[in-house]
Every structure is written in C-alpha cells, then in structure tokens.
Design an enzyme around this catalytic site. Structure first.
Site, PDB file in Angstrom:
ATOM      1  N   CYS A  51       0.839  -1.215   0.000  1.00  0.00           N
ATOM      2  CA  CYS A  51       0.000   0.000   0.000  1.00  0.00           C
ATOM      3  C   CYS A  51       0.867   1.255   0.000  1.00  0.00           C
ATOM      4  O   CYS A  51       0.550   2.239  -0.684  1.00  0.00           O
ATOM      5  CB  CYS A  51      -0.910   0.025   1.220  1.00  0.00           C
ATOM      6  SG  CYS A  51      -2.065  -1.351   1.278  1.00  0.00           S
ATOM      7  N   ARG A 134      -7.824  -4.524  -3.117  1.00  0.00           N
ATOM      8  CA  ARG A 134      -7.403  -3.359  -3.924  1.00  0.00           C
ATOM      9  C   ARG A 134      -8.404  -3.185  -5.067  1.00  0.00           C
ATOM     10  O   ARG A 134      -8.214  -3.712  -6.157  1.00  0.00           O
ATOM     11  CB  ARG A 134      -5.986  -3.581  -4.465  1.00  0.00           C
ATOM     12  CG  ARG A 134      -4.966  -3.772  -3.376  1.00  0.00           C
ATOM     13  CD  ARG A 134      -3.564  -3.998  -3.893  1.00  0.00           C
ATOM     14  NE  ARG A 134      -2.768  -4.606  -2.846  1.00  0.00           N
ATOM     15  CZ  ARG A 134      -2.254  -3.957  -1.812  1.00  0.00           C
ATOM     16  NH1 ARG A 134      -2.420  -2.670  -1.688  1.00  0.00           N
ATOM     17  NH2 ARG A 134      -1.568  -4.603  -0.888  1.00  0.00           N
TER      18      ARG A 134
HETATM   19  C1  BEZ Z   1       0.601  -4.609   1.861  1.00  0.00           C
HETATM   20  O1  BEZ Z   1       1.803  -4.795   1.908  1.00  0.00           O
HETATM   21  O2  BEZ Z   1       0.111  -3.540   1.476  1.00  0.00           O
HETATM   22  C2  BEZ Z   1      -0.314  -5.707   2.271  1.00  0.00           C
HETATM   23  C3  BEZ Z   1       0.067  -7.010   2.011  1.00  0.00           C
HETATM   24  C4  BEZ Z   1      -0.773  -8.046   2.420  1.00  0.00           C
HETATM   25  C5  BEZ Z   1      -1.967  -7.783   3.059  1.00  0.00           C
HETATM   26  C6  BEZ Z   1      -2.342  -6.471   3.271  1.00  0.00           C
HETATM   27  C7  BEZ Z   1      -1.525  -5.433   2.882  1.00  0.00           C
END
Ligand code: BEZ
Length: 235
Positions: A51, A134
């Site tokens: 993110c 997402r």
């Molecule tokens: C992230 O790195 O943004 C992420 C990865 C796995 C689950 C939720 C967020």
C-alpha cells in the site's frame, strides 16, 4: 442486529452515494465531484508495504491525473488518525524508487464501519474479513461507474494502466470510437462495426475515406496523439 447486505455496483450503474470523513475533510460523494472523473480506490491497510508503494506512486502521478480532469480518492477501513500518521510517515521517512518527500494531498477516507467498502463491494471475505481488497472504480463526470478493476492483497496496482484507462475512456467519449488492445494515444482507434449490409460492402469496397478495414466488422482509423491529448489534457 441484522447485517445489511449490499449488492456490488456494476459498470453503467450510478456510483453509490456516501458522506465520509477523509484526511482532507468531509466529502459528499459524488455531489462534490460533479464535472470531474474520479478514481475511487480501496487499499487493505495503512502502514503496509505494498500500500505504501502504491500511495507514493499515485501521489507522484496526481498532477498528471488532475490534468486529465481526474480526481483521486483513497479508502481503507482504518481510522483517521492512523491515516494521518501513515501519510506523515510516508512524507517524512520513506524513500522508494527515487520517490521521496511524497505528500499525499488527495483525500483518504476513514471507513472503520466498512459502510463505504460494503456499498462498493470492496470487501471480499474469501481474501479477508477485515481488510478491503485493492478495488478501483472509475467514475465519470455524470457519476456513472465506467470501469471496475480488482486486485488481491498481494498484488500492487499498475498506475500507468489506470492512467491509460482514463485516457481511453475519455477518448472513446470524445471521438465516439472504441480503443483496441493495448491502445495508447496516437494508436489507431476502432470505429463502430457496420450496422447493415450496405455499409459493410461500402467499407470493404474502400468507399469510406480514412478507414483501414481488416474485414467488414473490424475497421480502424487514425487519430493522432496531439488531437487526443489536446482534447483531454488541460494544463
Ligand atoms: C501490503 O503490503 O500492502 C499488504 C500485504 C498483504 C496484506 C495487506 C496489505
């Protein structure tokens, strides 16, 4: 208490309305965005690496999207203070792929109650019960959903593709054409298939000027890059 069940919005539907608290103050959607294209996108959680890379990339491209009359709105089911702290950390501490000191100036919605996430079908229990996936909703100036794209938690989005989607949708509207696979401004565009046998014959006989017909149902024409960009990009 009975849980309200929402169906997922679809392409061509009016974007569901909501009021929300964001890092840029309260918003009333889509009323506050009339006349603009909007990319409303969800992300799983603040202070997570994928993110963070996405927000830095999107924020770095915000001016480019704004010049194409497109505003960005992010959302996660975190609270406002978490959002503020995360965006401050991004600006003050994170350097990634040559981006640093990145200020996220587009609104990030707090959605602890998941009200907006539920309305837009951003929660996918098979992926996570507590985090939005997402999701990307492209909404036009009339408040109609024009594109929906979903990615799982582990896959960061391609923001060049989201920019291409904005340009392609606006080009299709402006020039009443369709865009072929991998289209970019300057590439040939597709005109509506012949709707009757006479038009099909005329096209195959080369009677419609400026068309390149592979067959009666598949004709392209040129619209040069400047013509496209001059219509869409306002600096
Ligand atoms: C992230 O790195 O943004 C992420 C990865 C796995 C689950 C939720 C967020």
């Amino acid at each position: 208490m009975e849980q309200q069940v929402y169906s997922m919005p679809r392409i061509g539907d009016k974007a569901p309305e909501f009021k929300a608290i964001t890092t840029q103050g309260e918003i009333n959607f889509p009323a506050d965005y009339k006349g603009s294209w909007v990319i409303l996108f969800s992300h799983p959680a603040d202070f997570t690496p994928v993110c963070t890379s996405e927000f830095m990339t999107f924020a770095s491209m915000e001016k480019q999207f704004n010049e194409a009359n497109t505003k960005l709105i992010g959302l996660s089911v975190d609270g406002l203070y978490s959002h503020i702290a995360w965006l401050r950390t991004i600006k003050e501490k994170i350097e990634y792929k040559g981006m640093k000191n990145v200020e996220v100036t587009f609104p990030l919605i707090e959605d602890i109650t998941m009200e907006v996430a539920q309305k837009y079908g951003m929660m996918m229990p098979g992926e996570s019960n507590t985090k939005a996936v997402r999701a990307v909703f492209v909404i036009d100036p009339q408040g109609v959903i024009r594109t929906i794209i979903y990615y799982p938690l582990s896959l960061g989005r391609n923001f060049d593709e989201l920019y291409r989607v904005i340009l392609a949708l606006q080009t299709a509207d402006e020039f009443k054409i369709a865009t072929p696979a991998d289209w970019r401004p300057g590439d040939d565009v597709i005109i509506s298939p012949a709707g009757n046998c006479g038009t099909a014959k005329d096209r195959m006989d080369g009677k419609e000027e400026g068309l390149d017909c592979k067959d009666w149902f598949f004709c392209t024409k040129k619209i040069d890059k400047d013509t496209v960009l001059n219509k869409i990009i306002k600096k």
